[in-house]
Design a protein around this motif. Structure first.
Motif, PDB file in Angstrom:
ATOM      1  N   ARG A  26      10.009-155.201  71.309  1.00 33.12           N
ATOM      2  CA  ARG A  26       9.396-154.463  72.506  1.00 33.12           C
ATOM      3  C   ARG A  26       9.789-153.199  73.165  1.00 33.12           C
ATOM      4  O   ARG A  26       8.944-152.088  73.601  1.00 33.12           O
ATOM      5  N   TYR A  27      10.371-152.956  72.982  1.00 34.94           N
ATOM      6  CA  TYR A  27      11.679-152.330  74.025  1.00 34.94           C
ATOM      7  C   TYR A  27      12.308-151.252  73.293  1.00 34.94           C
ATOM      8  O   TYR A  27      12.922-149.610  74.214  1.00 34.94           O
ATOM      9  N   ASN A  28      12.044-151.366  72.192  1.00 35.66           N
ATOM     10  CA  ASN A  28      13.598-149.949  71.348  1.00 35.66           C
ATOM     11  C   ASN A  28      13.137-149.809  70.467  1.00 35.66           C
ATOM     12  O   ASN A  28      12.048-150.717  69.547  1.00 35.66           O
ATOM     13  N   SER A  29      13.332-148.732  69.401  1.00 31.00           N
ATOM     14  CA  SER A  29      12.849-148.583  68.397  1.00 31.00           C
ATOM     15  C   SER A  29      14.179-148.283  67.210  1.00 31.00           C
ATOM     16  O   SER A  29      13.713-147.833  65.969  1.00 31.00           O
ATOM     17  N   THR A  30      15.467-148.832  68.151  1.00 34.18           N
ATOM     18  CA  THR A  30      16.735-148.420  67.326  1.00 34.18           C
ATOM     19  C   THR A  30      17.334-149.499  65.967  1.00 34.18           C
ATOM     20  O   THR A  30      18.352-148.957  65.366  1.00 34.18           O
ATOM     21  N   LEU A  31      16.312-150.511  66.542  1.00 30.96           N
ATOM     22  CA  LEU A  31      17.251-151.869  66.145  1.00 30.96           C
ATOM     23  C   LEU A  31      16.720-152.377  65.237  1.00 30.96           C
ATOM     24  O   LEU A  31      14.826-151.860  65.466  1.00 30.96           O
ATOM     25  N   SER A  32      16.556-153.166  64.359  1.00 32.10           N
ATOM     26  CA  SER A  32      15.658-153.582  63.008  1.00 32.10           C
ATOM     27  C   SER A  32      16.065-155.706  63.357  1.00 32.10           C
ATOM     28  O   SER A  32      17.138-155.685  63.070  1.00 32.10           O
ATOM     29  N   ARG A  80      13.075-147.679  56.096  1.00 35.24           N
ATOM     30  CA  ARG A  80      12.925-148.748  55.822  1.00 35.24           C
ATOM     31  C   ARG A  80      14.331-149.933  55.962  1.00 35.24           C
ATOM     32  O   ARG A  80      15.006-149.437  54.880  1.00 35.24           O
ATOM     33  N   ARG A  81      15.069-150.471  56.664  1.00 35.04           N
ATOM     34  CA  ARG A  81      16.125-150.393  56.940  1.00 35.04           C
ATOM     35  C   ARG A  81      15.895-152.068  56.299  1.00 35.04           C
ATOM     36  O   ARG A  81      15.456-152.802  57.123  1.00 35.04           O
ATOM     37  N   ALA A  82      17.160-152.298  55.586  1.00 31.31           N
ATOM     38  CA  ALA A  82      17.788-153.453  55.130  1.00 31.31           C
ATOM     39  C   ALA A  82      18.679-154.221  54.533  1.00 31.31           C
ATOM     40  O   ALA A  82      19.850-153.061  54.959  1.00 31.31           O
ATOM     41  N   LEU A  83      20.019-155.268  54.720  1.00 26.88           N
ATOM     42  CA  LEU A  83      20.753-155.520  54.481  1.00 26.88           C
ATOM     43  C   LEU A  83      21.369-155.517  53.038  1.00 26.88           C
ATOM     44  O   LEU A  83      20.436-155.866  52.136  1.00 26.88           O
ATOM     45  N   VAL A  84      22.419-155.263  52.757  1.00 29.72           N
ATOM     46  CA  VAL A  84      23.157-155.465  51.478  1.00 29.72           C
ATOM     47  C   VAL A  84      23.100-156.550  51.259  1.00 29.72           C
ATOM     48  O   VAL A  84      23.473-157.832  51.894  1.00 29.72           O
TER      49      VAL A  84
END
Length: 484
Positions: A26-32, A80-84
């Motif tokens: 809710r408070y940031n858009s830098t973390l996934s 979109r961010r994803a994990l290897v």
């Protein structure tokens, strides 16, 4: 790695499940935020790394991207961010969001410099060369040069330590420590002197090589084995003569096995095995000797006091009792309780020749048994003949058991007064019977019989008492000095 918190950007309610992490969508858009993998083994690795117990992983359980290394996060063309594949969270607050390993010991602490070899300065004066024997001569020189003064000091120290070692050996509790003191020998062994004790030892020394020892395994399995006494096969660290001294000390002083273990510096169970071994050994060895005297031998040693009316007396018998520990069983209490002593006792009958030598000892019986029954079961009647007379106390009503004459003090019975001849007979018999009381006192000078016999040694008390009685013939002279 630091987190950048902004104002509410969207209404996402995603948050990180890692302890001590307060990241929320809710408070940031830098973390996934990434879900736990469906693979069971990989999911277990995530749970182990997260260090959170007591929770259930669901499809809404997320871990934020701040806990993954940068190369483990990829960005697609659509942003979109994803994990290897196979990524596992490893950056947490408790490891300061770093994967740097702890430096080694030598990285945290500087190594000390290597010591320089000592430089031996030349001595002012060349010392005197003294040849010394060395266990390991790593050099080619057959002699070693040492300081004469230092050598003499070390030699004096060695001599002092040797004298101290000799003193320690002499102070050891054993027979040799008291060899020069007849009072101590008498106290610890009941023998009058060291010479008498060594004379007795010379009689039994050869038989000790065939001694049958009692071991802890043998006592449990009710089996014993023959052990040859030698320095290599002897099962205890005491010499055989010191073991005999321990056994005699146990009889004479009545010390507990724990006290003897401290004195002789051995274990308490070893003391118990030595006592039982020597009790059985001396019981068999001395019991094989015929102490019963023939009528001709008794006649030869008959004191003048027995001449005349009591000249055919073969043996004087009497009973004695040993106090024992009260058993817990009421049946056993009733069997060993003595009304005469008002205590639980063992009773035995002993016999002596007129000049004072012990010639008969019975086994131990229950304290409740009468003197007549003890006389019956002792087996002495098989040794008597019609020409032999015995002298007994008032309690021995054994006229029907003895083939010969019985000398016993008279009873008053229903008469108001004892006749004069009965009084004189009682007095004369009492003057002669008193010697059997003195002989019993000699046996009971062993303080073991002054104490209450514990039930733990009842299995060997019969052998111990018999040995004590038989040893009285070797430890003492005749009771009646005016023997013919």
């Amino acid at each position: 790695m630091s987190a950048k918190f902004l104002k509410i950007v969207n209404g996402s309610k995603e948050h990180c499940c890692v302890p001590l992490c307060s990241a929320s969508g809710r408070y940031n858009s830098t973390l996934s935020f990434h879900c736990f993998p469906k693979n069971a083994s990989l999911q277990a690795k995530w749970s182990h790394k997260v260090r959170r117990t007591g929770f259930t992983v669901t499809q809404h359980t997320k871990v934020c991207s701040r806990h993954f290394k940068p190369h483990e996060i990829v960005i697609s063309k659509k942003g979109r961010r994803a994990l290897v594949a196979g990524a596992v969270p490893s950056l947490f607050e408790w490891n300061n969001y770093s994967t740097k390993e702890r430096p080694g010991v030598w990285e945290r602490r500087a190594r000390p410099p290597s010591p320089e070899p000592d430089v031996i300065e030349p001595a002012a004066a060349e010392p005197v060369a003294i040849p010394m024997v060395m266990d390991h001569d790593y050099e080619a020189s057959p002699t070693v040069c040492v300081d004469r003064q230092h050598y003499e000091q070390l030699k004096q120290e060695i001599d002092a330590l040797r004298e101290q070692l000799k003193t320690c050996h002499l102070s050891k509790f054993g027979l040799q420590r008291f060899a020069s003191s007849p009072e101590d020998i008498r106290f610890y062994t009941r023998f009058p002197s060291y010479t008498h004790l060594m004379a007795f030892w010379s009689l039994i020394e050869s038989a000790t090589s065939k001694m049958i020892r009692v071991t802890s395994r043998a006592r449990k399995a009710c089996d014993i084995s023959t052990v040859t006494e030698s320095p290599m096969t002897r099962p205890t660290k005491l010499l055989p003569i010191d073991e005999l001294f321990l056994f005699l000390t146990y009889l004479s002083t009545g010390c507990t096995q724990g006290e003897l273990s401290h004195r002789f510096n051995i274990h308490r169970t070893t003391v118990g095995r030595i006592i039982v071994t020597w009790a059985n050994f001396l019981y068999s060895l001395l019991g094989s000797i015929c102490f019963w005297m023939s009528p001709a031998a008794v006649k030869t040693c008959l004191p003048p006091e027995f001449d005349g009316r009591y000249s055919n007396t073969q043996v004087i018998v009497d009973c004695t009792e040993l106090r024992c520990q009260t058993p817990s069983s009421l049946l056993l209490q009733s069997e060993v309780f003595s009304t005469y002593k008002s205590h639980c006792t063992f009773k035995a009958m002993v016999g002596m020749s007129p000049h004072g030598a012990l010639t008969f000892v019975s086994t131990l019986f229950e304290g409740s048994m009468s003197d007549k029954e003890v006389f019956r079961q002792s087996g002495i009647t098989s040794l008597l003949t019609p020409k032999m007379a015995i002298m007994v106390d008032k309690g021995f009503l054994v006229d029907d058991l003895v083939p010969g004459t019985v000398y016993r003090p008279a009873f008053v019975t229903q008469r108001a007064q004892m006749p004069e001849e009965d009084v004189l007979q009682t007095q004369s018999i009492a003057r002669l019977r008193v010697h059997v009381e003195r002989m019993i006192r000699r046996v009971k000078e062993n303080k073991l019989f002054d104490t209450t016999i514990p039930l733990s040694i009842t299995g060997s008390i019969n052998q111990i008492f018999t040995v004590a009685c038989l040893l009285s013939n070797f430890q003492n002279g005749p009771l009646v000095a005016n023997e013919v």
